[in-house]
Design a protein around this motif. Structure first.
Motif, mmCIF file in Angstrom:
data_model
loop_
_atom_site.group_PDB
_atom_site.id
_atom_site.type_symbol
_atom_site.label_atom_id
_atom_site.label_comp_id
_atom_site.label_asym_id
_atom_site.label_seq_id
_atom_site.Cartn_x
_atom_site.Cartn_y
_atom_site.Cartn_z
ATOM 1 N N SER A 116 82.484 -53.227 -11.577
ATOM 2 C CA SER A 116 81.515 -52.301 -10.995
ATOM 3 C C SER A 116 80.307 -52.168 -11.914
ATOM 4 O O SER A 116 80.369 -52.505 -13.101
ATOM 5 C CB SER A 116 82.143 -50.919 -10.769
ATOM 6 O OG SER A 116 83.224 -50.985 -9.879
ATOM 7 N N GLN A 173 70.949 -45.889 -12.482
ATOM 8 C CA GLN A 173 70.480 -44.518 -12.323
ATOM 9 C C GLN A 173 68.963 -44.498 -12.489
ATOM 10 O O GLN A 173 68.420 -44.991 -13.485
ATOM 11 C CB GLN A 173 71.139 -43.598 -13.344
ATOM 12 C CG GLN A 173 71.017 -42.127 -13.014
ATOM 13 C CD GLN A 173 71.953 -41.268 -13.852
ATOM 14 O OE1 GLN A 173 71.675 -41.016 -15.008
ATOM 15 N NE2 GLN A 173 73.061 -40.843 -13.263
ATOM 16 N N THR A 220 80.306 -52.103 -6.449
ATOM 17 C CA THR A 220 81.588 -52.683 -6.862
ATOM 18 C C THR A 220 81.812 -53.998 -6.134
ATOM 19 O O THR A 220 81.645 -54.085 -4.910
ATOM 20 C CB THR A 220 82.760 -51.723 -6.557
ATOM 21 O OG1 THR A 220 82.548 -50.497 -7.252
ATOM 22 C CG2 THR A 220 84.088 -52.327 -7.001
ATOM 23 N N GLU A 266 74.103 -41.451 -4.573
ATOM 24 C CA GLU A 266 73.954 -40.015 -4.771
ATOM 25 C C GLU A 266 72.491 -39.691 -5.064
ATOM 26 O O GLU A 266 71.831 -40.381 -5.850
ATOM 27 C CB GLU A 266 74.830 -39.541 -5.923
ATOM 28 C CG GLU A 266 74.809 -38.037 -6.147
ATOM 29 C CD GLU A 266 75.759 -37.597 -7.246
ATOM 30 O OE1 GLU A 266 76.146 -36.408 -7.256
ATOM 31 O OE2 GLU A 266 76.120 -38.438 -8.089
ATOM 32 N N ARG A 295 79.478 -49.673 -1.913
ATOM 33 C CA ARG A 295 78.383 -48.907 -2.517
ATOM 34 C C ARG A 295 78.699 -47.427 -2.532
ATOM 35 O O ARG A 295 79.396 -46.912 -1.668
ATOM 36 C CB ARG A 295 77.097 -49.131 -1.720
ATOM 37 C CG ARG A 295 76.590 -50.554 -1.669
ATOM 38 C CD ARG A 295 75.610 -50.744 -0.516
ATOM 39 N NE ARG A 295 76.263 -50.596 0.789
ATOM 40 C CZ ARG A 295 75.623 -50.433 1.936
ATOM 41 N NH1 ARG A 295 74.310 -50.375 1.957
ATOM 42 N NH2 ARG A 295 76.302 -50.325 3.070
ATOM 43 N N ASP A 296 78.148 -46.758 -3.532
ATOM 44 C CA ASP A 296 78.229 -45.306 -3.635
ATOM 45 C C ASP A 296 76.836 -44.826 -4.028
ATOM 46 O O ASP A 296 76.256 -45.324 -5.005
ATOM 47 C CB ASP A 296 79.255 -44.892 -4.696
ATOM 48 C CG ASP A 296 79.418 -43.389 -4.776
ATOM 49 O OD1 ASP A 296 80.238 -42.854 -4.008
ATOM 50 O OD2 ASP A 296 78.726 -42.756 -5.601
ATOM 51 N N THR A 352 71.520 -42.157 -8.062
ATOM 52 C CA THR A 352 72.560 -42.947 -8.725
ATOM 53 C C THR A 352 73.179 -43.911 -7.715
ATOM 54 O O THR A 352 73.542 -43.509 -6.607
ATOM 55 C CB THR A 352 73.651 -42.032 -9.313
ATOM 56 O OG1 THR A 352 73.048 -41.095 -10.213
ATOM 57 C CG2 THR A 352 74.692 -42.847 -10.077
ATOM 58 N N ASN A 368 74.455 -49.013 -16.337
ATOM 59 C CA ASN A 368 75.668 -48.694 -17.094
ATOM 60 C C ASN A 368 75.344 -47.896 -18.352
ATOM 61 O O ASN A 368 75.916 -48.104 -19.426
ATOM 62 C CB ASN A 368 76.430 -49.966 -17.456
ATOM 63 C CG ASN A 368 76.978 -50.673 -16.240
ATOM 64 O OD1 ASN A 368 77.293 -50.043 -15.228
ATOM 65 N ND2 ASN A 368 77.078 -51.993 -16.310
ATOM 66 N N ARG A 397 76.145 -46.894 -7.354
ATOM 67 C CA ARG A 397 77.307 -47.572 -7.945
ATOM 68 C C ARG A 397 77.718 -48.713 -7.020
ATOM 69 O O ARG A 397 77.957 -48.504 -5.833
ATOM 70 C CB ARG A 397 78.469 -46.589 -8.136
ATOM 71 C CG ARG A 397 78.117 -45.419 -9.054
ATOM 72 C CD ARG A 397 79.269 -44.416 -9.177
ATOM 73 N NE ARG A 397 78.889 -43.278 -10.001
ATOM 74 C CZ ARG A 397 78.305 -42.177 -9.533
ATOM 75 N NH1 ARG A 397 78.028 -42.069 -8.231
ATOM 76 N NH2 ARG A 397 77.980 -41.180 -10.345
ATOM 77 N N GLU A 444 76.677 -49.411 -12.520
ATOM 78 C CA GLU A 444 76.005 -48.174 -12.109
ATOM 79 C C GLU A 444 74.547 -48.214 -12.542
ATOM 80 O O GLU A 444 74.230 -48.477 -13.702
ATOM 81 C CB GLU A 444 76.685 -46.955 -12.729
ATOM 82 C CG GLU A 444 76.012 -45.641 -12.351
ATOM 83 C CD GLU A 444 76.689 -44.426 -12.955
ATOM 84 O OE1 GLU A 444 77.756 -44.043 -12.446
ATOM 85 O OE2 GLU A 444 76.167 -43.895 -13.952
#
Length: 614
Positions: free
Chosen positions: A576, A580, A496, A476, A473-474, A492, A548, A494, A578
């Motif tokens: 992956s 938002q 994977t 932000e 996970r990422d 946000t 995405n 992300r 994304e």
């Protein structure tokens, strides 16, 4: 007719004029000499004052630097359990702080500091020296003294915590923590210098240092309040201990994979052998956790089905469910609930050393996570009972290792502290007073009921597989400046799926058994089917969400005053995605928080959210 003025003879008149001129010239010379002398004296006095001030400035700067360095040495020595070094460093720090304050409050300094604007950096330095001296006198020296009887090596011996000593020192620790909190406020109130960057840097460094010391001592004082009662100083205590498998994500970390009973008596602990989750097999009577909880989770029967019992990240919900199930299963009413995961076990093994299984297999800090979260599923592809027994045996051996004498209690406490800070160990108490104290610490693992900026991303596995071992996970969280009543923010996420393409894994690891049968969807083997839910700042409103880059539908809810926004996604192997979330949120006061759900991967959220004062 001419009229002439009367005057003396020419000789007498010239002599008189010369005398007057000599007198005037002499007086002028003397006046000029006085002015030069006064000017010279002023220069000398000013030069002496500046030199005196300069000397005191050098003394103050040197002493303050040594004092701040000494304060850090005291903290590090206390953290390492080296009490002798802590006492020595505290004494040195006090001496340096005294010298710094003496220099910063000397006559030339007081005079110069009183000059408007020009004296601003000197005034700031005086305030810094006051805080440093009080920090040394009221916090560091008494903390070092208490530390001589509270070092980990003396507190924790032969698998027992000396709860008696901890309770006896609790009042002193609380008093020191109160002093540290007061000095933290004093440091925050130090005036910012009008110029002279190094003084501003010293101010900021001291504020960071006092904040760190205050937090450490507050946590220590809380531990001294909590540990004795929760660890059996007043009689035996029992806790349901859930072992979470975060290869299948749930809100508090992972699926409840196994359990045991943790017992404390006078600081010594034992754990009954762990059992498999399938042993929680009674037709349980549901418990009521409130209308908000029922609306969000009720359709999954969370209070009667252990598989769905910890979808919420608010650990007290899961704890109360597990306690109820255990009471109905066995008739035992436990005093609280503890949760732990394989990553926490790896930290513990790093402190106490590896274990050896009865068949000779060695379990270490480096392989325990992979063995329990991945390898075991391939080793026992068709025998779920054997796999669960294997995992239980590992956990049991780790607990036994902890209960025996350990080489470095400090390392063990550090390992446990790291696991707690990451949410990998969570604790709930049925005692209301203990729970109130717990909720001041990361141990409670709660969703806070306050208005400060907040962004918590919660992942729940919808497919019933074990693919979250391969999830990374990422996260932000960014927001605009503190202008107006609301501001725009963006979270946000992300995700994977690091599993390679065409995985050769058992169906229950990489399939989609948890997918509802009435949903006509066929997913490639190894695909993650995931609920991603954002709990946002109280009062925040969703402006829009994208997956995405494309707009996506969102399920809305609320939990403990926080609005919830959920998107369900499918991520095939080696791909992956994304998400938002664009929000309008109140410009609330407080530091922004981004709690990280304890899964297998390590996440360091990126936060760009200005802290508002209102």
């Amino acid at each position: 007719m001419h009229i002439f003025s009367r005057r003396p003879s020419g000789h007498d008149a010239d002599g008189a004029d010369d005398a007057v001129r000599d007198t005037d010239e002499g007086a002028g010379l003397w006046q000029r000499r006085e002015v030069r002398i006064a000017a010279l004296a002023t220069v000398l006095v000013s030069t002496g004052f500046v030199c005196w001030l300069g000397i005191r400035a050098v003394e103050a700067k040197s002493a303050l630097e040594h004092a701040r360095s000494g304060a850090q040495q005291v903290k590090e020595a206390l953290m390492q359990g080296d009490t002798d070094a802590a006492v020595e460093a505290a004494e040195r720090t006090y001496a340096q702080a005294s010298a710094a304050r003496s220099a910063a409050h000397s006559l030339p300094w007081n005079v110069a500091a009183s000059v408007p604007w020009l004296g601003s950096p000197l005034k700031t330095t005086q305030e810094i020296s006051d805080v440093v001296l009080n920090l040394a006198a009221d916090v560091l020296k008494p903390a070092a003294q208490v530390g001589t009887v509270m070092s980990p090596n003396s507190l924790f011996q032969d698998g027992r915590l000396d709860v008696g000593v901890l309770r006896a020192k609790q009042p002193a620790l609380s008093a020191i923590a109160d002093s540290a909190a007061r000095l933290d406020m004093d440091a925050a109130a130090i005036s910012e210098p009008a110029y002279l960057g190094p003084v501003g840097d010293a101010r900021a460094a001291l504020q960071d240092q006092t904040s760190d010391v205050a937090e450490m001592l507050e946590n220590t004082a809380l531990a001294a309040q909590l540990a004795p009662s929760m660890m059996g100083a007043d009689g035996p205590r029992t806790y349901f201990m859930g072992f979470q498998t975060n290869a299948e994500a749930r809100g508090t970390g992972g699926l409840l994979g196994g359990f045991g009973v943790l017992r404390f008596n006078d600081g010594r602990f034992t754990v009954d052998d762990l059992g498999a989750n399938t042993e929680l097999d009674k037709p349980f009577t549901p418990i009521d956790l409130g209308p908000e909880y029922n609306e969000q989770y009720g359709f999954t029967n969370p209070t009667t089905d252990f598989r769905n019992s910890n979808q919420s990240s608010h650990f007290p919900y899961a704890a109360q469910i597990w306690r109820s199930m255990w009471k109905q299963q066995t008739g035992m009413t436990v005093d609280g609930v503890v949760a732990i995961d394989p990553v926490a076990l790896s930290y513990i093994l790093g402190a106490v050393g590896s274990i050896t299984m009865p068949d000779g297999e060695k379990i270490t800090k480096d392989n325990v996570v992979e063995l329990t979260e991945s390898t075991a599923y391939q080793r026992f592809p068709d025998d779920q009972t054997a796999r669960k027994r294997y995992l239980q045996d590992i956990a049991n051996e780790v607990v036994k290792k902890m209960s025996k004498p350990v080489e470095s209690p400090r390392k063990l406490l550090d390992a446990l502290g790291r696991a707690v800070s990451e949410g990998r160990i969570a604790v709930w108490s049925a005692d209301a007073e203990d729970q109130t104290l717990l909720e001041k610490t990361p141990l409670a693992h709660i969703v806070p009921d306050d208005a400060a900026p907040y962004a918590e991303v919660i992942v729940n596995n919808l497919a019933g597989n074990k693919l979250d071992y391969h999830l990374t996970r990422d996260i932000e969280y960014v927001a605009d400046q503190c202008v107006g009543d609301t501001r725009m923010s963006t979270v946000t996420v992300r995700l994977t799926n690091t599993l390679g393409e065409n995985p050769s894994l058992p169906e229950y690891v990489a399939g989609s058994m948890g997918l509802r049968q009435d949903i006509p969807v066929t997913l490639p083997n190894g695909t993650m089917l995931t609920s991603v839910r954002l709990l946002a700042t109280q009062g925040a409103e969703l402006v829009g969400a994208t997956a995405n880059g494309d707009r996506t539908p969102v399920l809305t809810s609320s939990e403990r005053g926080h609005p919830g926004f959920e998107v369900q996604v499918a991520i095939p192997p080696n791909q992956s995605g994304e998400l938002q979330f664009r929000l309008s949120e109140p410009t609330a006061a407080g530091s922004p928080r981004v709690p990280v759900q304890p899964l297998v991967d390590e996440v360091s959220p990126r936060i760009s959210v200005p802290e508002c004062s209102r």
